[in-house]
Write a protein that holds these residues in place. Sequence first.
Motif: not given
Length: 563
Positions: A462-470, A472-490
Amino acid sequence: MSESSVNEKDAVLPADAPGAISPDIDLSTYHERRAGRLVLDPTEAQIEFGDKVASRLKLSPDGKTVLWPQPTDDPEDPQNWSEWRKTVQLAIITLAAVVPDFDSGIGIASIFALAEQYDTTTGVINNLTSKYVSLLQSVSAIGWGSLFAVMLMRRYGRLPVLFWSQVLALGFLVGCTFAPNLSTFAAMRCLTAFFGTCPQVTGLYVVTDMYPFHRQARKLNIWTMGFVISPFLSPFAFGFLVARASWRWTYGIGSMYGAFVLFLIVFFARETMYDRGVRGLPPPSSSGLRYHVETLVGITGMKMAKYRATWQEAISAPFKLVWRPHLLGIVIFEAGAQALLFGFGIGINVTNAVFLGSPPPEGYGFSQYAIAGAYATPMVAVLIGELIGHFANDAIMHFTTRRNNGVFEAESRLWACYIAVPLYICGFVVLGATFQNHLSVGALVMGWGIAEVAIMVNTVAVYAYANDCFPKHQGEISALLNLARTLGGFSVAYFQVPWATKHGALQTFGCEAAVVAGLFLLTVPTIQLTGRTLRAPPLTQPGSSSSRNLVPVIVNSKNQRRQ
């Protein structure tokens, strides 16, 4: 600065459209404008780019792969750093990525001791140390933590934001160690989580800053392993300690680990941000130790901020990103499947401690030593997942690139999910049946281990796919995915035990596996079928030369080679 990889206005035509490649093209930023589709084979590069452009391309040492991003001639370009220097930076950011969930996991090892210390129940401790920490982690990911850290990194660099966030996280973890009452302890836990999450969004930046595209997935596998394995390290190590010493020692040793990571950051970490697309940058105003200190605390970043993204661009970038259909789809998979997949994995981190420690018939009645030993299972499983991903991601990349005549398409990364999701379903069903029917410890080990292998493999994909698509925006990708897993999982730990107690663990874990499977079927094949179209410029019209080339990656074949 242009947000080309967000709006994709600079991506005008696909590489195989007539006149798409100018001999004067800026190769240093080409990979950003053609996000998701990169020519890796030098022979195909000559066909697509023409001899004049292809002759300017820099290749890997074996001459078989085109490097993206194209390294500059500057020795300070992180792409030109020595392998040893890159490895040190990767090791530091991986160790730092362990910190946030490692700190959160300390409470799992101490849950019974904390309940005794503060004269309450494990349920109350579970709520305070999981529910509210989860809430603060989610809020931090929304804006005040992960996303805000990314905005700062876009302006001031990776290193100073990493440094200051870890200083604050360490300070609040020390506060946990000496908390005089439960309220203070819970507040310190929340603040530690709030500030400590930065390395989980910095790592994607660091890997892509230093390594060319064709090596990134393997390095992402190492960094991802750090935060996937981290929640299990503290219950494993400190479970034995709590059986013999005060729970305060667990937080004290956790603080020592945080101090060790901070030491590495201060003395060995280097700024990996390189303003590749900016021309006319002034030379550094200092050098040596002074330059390192100024970079570490943010003085250099403040001087460079005027050449980088404006505050408006930095703040708006996540909101411009998240609406993109192919990213939204994978974030939904992350929020529903990967967040549930990763988050349910974190949830069972707490749930298993309760099940294993509770007396029969609800639990197994394990001793503190046995519970601690059980956490070796997910740790070994994550290492196995790392080994699988280490070879599988590269194998998928090389196979699909050869199939596309030397052109890599981002959607091929998602083939790894077809390995992960069936394993995850199998693991969770076995785990649920084990708890409900009180099967042997061997069944517990198999179920838990298989699920964690799946989590590791899927997270990297998932991280590799999102990074390949964007790119210039690795940080935003990480933050959005981090948000997703914390909202949905913790928050899973808050409802999973009551649900399993009332309706049985098999229903609980089976439903969670079904949610993951359903969201996988809804999102991943759809993205693979339509991803190339979704990555195309918004103004592309049906019937144009570009739209005629937008063949789904899932059925891509050799007849697509440019003639």
